[in-house]
Design a protein around this motif. Sequence first.
Motif, PDB file in Angstrom:
ATOM      1  N   VAL A   6       8.532  -4.045  -4.184  1.00 44.31           N
ATOM      2  CA  VAL A   6       7.543  -4.682  -4.915  1.00 44.31           C
ATOM      3  C   VAL A   6       6.452  -3.866  -5.033  1.00 44.31           C
ATOM      4  CG1 VAL A   6       5.904  -6.666  -4.985  1.00 44.31           C
ATOM      5  CG2 VAL A   6       8.105  -6.990  -4.113  1.00 44.31           C
TER       6      VAL A   6
ATOM      7  N   GLU B  57       5.954  -2.194  -1.631  1.00 40.74           N
ATOM      8  CA  GLU B  57       7.164  -2.694  -0.593  1.00 40.74           C
ATOM      9  C   GLU B  57       8.340  -1.940  -0.827  1.00 40.74           C
ATOM     10  OE1 GLU B  57       8.175  -6.921   1.284  1.00 40.74           O
ATOM     11  OE2 GLU B  57       9.325  -6.523  -0.844  1.00 40.74           O
TER      12      GLU B  57
ATOM     13  N   VAL C  63      -2.169  -1.029  -5.292  1.00 40.65           N
ATOM     14  CA  VAL C  63      -2.790  -1.190  -3.759  1.00 40.65           C
ATOM     15  C   VAL C  63      -1.883  -1.319  -2.472  1.00 40.65           C
ATOM     16  CG1 VAL C  63      -5.001  -1.877  -4.381  1.00 40.65           C
ATOM     17  CG2 VAL C  63      -3.017  -3.757  -4.121  1.00 40.65           C
ATOM     18  N   PHE C  64      -0.670  -1.585  -2.994  1.00 45.75           N
ATOM     19  CA  PHE C  64       0.568  -1.751  -1.887  1.00 45.75           C
ATOM     20  C   PHE C  64       2.093  -1.510  -2.486  1.00 45.75           C
ATOM     21  CE2 PHE C  64       3.745  -4.423   0.366  1.00 45.75           C
ATOM     22  CZ  PHE C  64       3.631  -4.120   1.724  1.00 45.75           C
TER      23      PHE C  64
ATOM     24  N   GLU D 195       2.381  -3.492  -5.876  1.00 47.86           N
ATOM     25  CA  GLU D 195       1.425  -4.617  -6.014  1.00 47.86           C
ATOM     26  C   GLU D 195       0.142  -3.771  -6.653  1.00 47.86           C
ATOM     27  OE1 GLU D 195       0.822  -8.024  -4.859  1.00 47.86           O
ATOM     28  OE2 GLU D 195       2.621  -8.303  -3.263  1.00 47.86           O
ATOM     29  N   SER D 196      -0.502  -4.253  -7.664  1.00 53.15           N
ATOM     30  CA  SER D 196      -1.577  -3.497  -8.189  1.00 53.15           C
ATOM     31  C   SER D 196      -2.993  -4.508  -7.943  1.00 53.15           C
ATOM     32  CB  SER D 196      -1.642  -3.195  -9.856  1.00 53.15           C
ATOM     33  OG  SER D 196      -1.679  -4.410 -10.316  1.00 53.15           O
TER      34      SER D 196
ATOM     35  N   GLU E 114       2.468   3.965   2.339  1.00 58.70           N
ATOM     36  CA  GLU E 114       1.842   2.878   3.087  1.00 58.70           C
ATOM     37  C   GLU E 114       0.310   3.144   3.147  1.00 58.70           C
ATOM     38  OE1 GLU E 114       2.334   1.270   7.270  1.00 58.70           O
ATOM     39  OE2 GLU E 114       4.018   2.080   6.505  1.00 58.70           O
TER      40      GLU E 114
END
Lengths: 130, 367
Positions: free
Chosen positions: A60, A44, A41-42, A62-63, A86
């Motif tokens: 990073v 970095e 979902v994100f 992020e799930s 993004e």
Amino acid sequence: MSHTPAELKYASSHEWARLEGDGTVTVGISDHAQSALGDVVFVELPELGATLAAGDEAGVVESVKAASDIYTPVGGEVVAINEALEDAPETVNTDPYSDGWFFRLKVEDESDLGNLLSAEDYDAHCAEES
Amino acid sequence: MLTVPLDALHRELGARMVPFAGYEMPVQYSDGIIAEHQHTREAAGLFDVSHMGQVKISGPGATAALEALLPVDLVGLPVNGQVYALLTNDAGGVQDDLIVTRWDDDVFFLVVNAACKQDDIAYLRDKLTGLEIEVMEAQALLALQGPQARAVIADLLPAAAGLTFMSGCHTDIDGEAVYVTCSGYTGEDGFEVSLPAALADSFARRLLADERVKPIGLGARDSLRLEAGLCLYGHELSDVTTPVEAALMWSISRARRRDGERPGGFVGAEAIFARQDDGGQLRRVGLKVEGKRPVREGQAVIGPNGESIGVVTSACMGVTLGAPIAMAMIDVAFREPGTELSVDVRGKPLPVTVTRMPFVPQRYYRG
């Protein structure tokens, strides 16, 4: 079964590295890694222009369930980041080896690549971990 | 590690199995958590919640004895009516949260959390001497949730098709007795079916044969309940959190409140009423996160002057809402919806706004 292209090199921390024709190295995470993380979902990404050493934290991912650090498998200057992640982080799940790439480095020492795992060794490493 | 009656079916369906409260449970299937979450909000999701505890309590005086424990109105609960109840302790904290259904005058059916069930059963046996306490080990529990759940149930269990939220009925599957309630943990209209473990596999396959139904794992169960503003024991609720801090005073039935017909008289009543007077220091709130980066459980909530004012208790991607969301236990001074705070995400402050819950509207069927 996850897919591990033979032409790439892999870190035991589940990133892949691809030496491009212009001498830069593209980095992403493996199919095995995206599958284990679940829906991303994100992401970095590192700063453009940052200089990283092999093994440095470079971002990073992020799930839905968890956050995981990304380490750069080779050292160098960050010359490109995948800004499309993004708006479409799910690309990491759907195309981990192509559109789901993370960043590109101008490498200082191509021999860093020699320290990475072959596809076969990486698959064996994943089998050991599970 | 214990297994649920649907273990083989989960594996056949491509589930990723994880340990949860002593059981091997499906966290997700091959479609993934986001798709499973969306499917439940759009059609119907099948959840295996057989790890939860099912307990039947019966015997003369059961109503009064349970009212002496739980802060709910059981005297006024009709047969086949259900109520959400907190299992409070002497200090007013929460040992578990559960659903009580009245099956008959002095017969009640409890569904309790998997992680708490051994403690709950020991506690109930200790407190309710003289009553029969039957742990229904041989029962499975399946939930069907989502806007199309009712139509699916109408085909398979027609007796349950008219149930309204928080009520149930006895019916049968192929002549075997089952109990169906209109309840759940997603904020959607839906049903829970308590059935003999031996029937679980064939009934689940019958449900899944309907193209409106897909299997949903614990991952999406968590994101669905969080969007619906529902608490999870061990996250928002604990033995040191009273219903005041948990913002669950609504769950104390009117009759049992200080100004009710039968005020107090449940475990922890004095402590809870006293906390109600002083308001407590902390409050459970919802947080909407700015941007796309999720916050995580355990991260600190930061006030306007950079001070830590609380902690994130649950967090996920609000799939239906389209933004990361969280629940947090924070200093009561900052509880008002619209208050702008931040969460310390690995050293970086991420802006969040206190938000009224549920994050997405609940769609319970009330008739």
